[in-house]
Enzyme design. Structure first.
Site, PDB file in Angstrom:
ATOM      1  N   GLU A 111       0.857  -1.178   0.000  1.00 21.71           N
ATOM      2  CA  GLU A 111       0.000   0.000   0.000  1.00 21.71           C
ATOM      3  C   GLU A 111       0.896   1.231   0.000  1.00 21.71           C
ATOM      4  O   GLU A 111       1.956   1.231   0.615  1.00 21.71           O
ATOM      5  CB  GLU A 111      -0.908   0.077   1.238  1.00 21.71           C
ATOM      6  N   TYR A 123       7.365   2.664  -7.619  1.00 26.83           N
ATOM      7  CA  TYR A 123       6.745   1.350  -7.723  1.00 26.83           C
ATOM      8  C   TYR A 123       6.243   1.091  -9.150  1.00 26.83           C
ATOM      9  O   TYR A 123       6.449   0.015  -9.702  1.00 26.83           O
ATOM     10  CB  TYR A 123       5.615   1.186  -6.709  1.00 26.83           C
TER      11      TYR A 123
END
Length: 154
Positions: A111, A123
């Site tokens: 998350e 990411y």
């Protein structure tokens, strides 16, 4: 990224001697930091894989994940502010991905705060895809958590 600078970072398995600095890093980076005891427990957790980034022998950052039944979850990635933008976060993410691949994970999830654009961008650039949202996941300040997942294609 200056590749000469990144060459100074060494990624190694987290050990007991790294815990004091990692606990300090937790308090610098997170509103709800992990305790020293919680970090120490990860050293003996059979599902945990935690790494430290060392810069000229000093703790610059760390990352950790848990894996069960081929499914991986990144618990934390953190880099001290003075070491950011040197490729350390990317090196930590890649070490987690490499470990997960070697251990046969099907996917690796995490998350990230939608407001944390640098982390989300990192990411994405490493192949993680947004797959969902956890409403109200974060506190201090309250914010949703964007679920991002890297799928290991067979």
């Amino acid at each position: 990224m200056d590749s000469g600078k990144a060459a100074k970072a060494v990624i190694a398995p987290m050990a007991l001697e790294h815990i004091p600095e990692i606990a300090r890093l937790e308090s610098v980076c997170f509103s709800q930091p992990w305790s020293r005891q919680g970090l120490e427990e990860e050293l003996t957790n059979p599902t945990a894989r935690f790494f430290v980034a060392l810069w000229d022998g000093k703790t610059a950052g760390y990352a950790g994940m848990h894996g069960v039944c081929g499914e991986g979850y990144i618990a934390n990635i953190a880099v001290f502010p003075e070491y950011r933008n040197q490729g350390i976060g990317r090196a930590l993410v890649r070490s987690l991905l490499e470990t997960a691949r070697k251990e046969g994970y099907e996917f690796l999830s995490l998350e990230v705060r939608p407001s944390n654009l640098p982390a989300a961008g990192l990411y994405r650039s490493e192949g993680f895809e947004p797959v969902g949202l956890r409403k109200g996941f974060y506190d201090h300040p309250k914010e949703d958590g964007c679920i991002m997942t890297y799928f290991f294609r067979k």
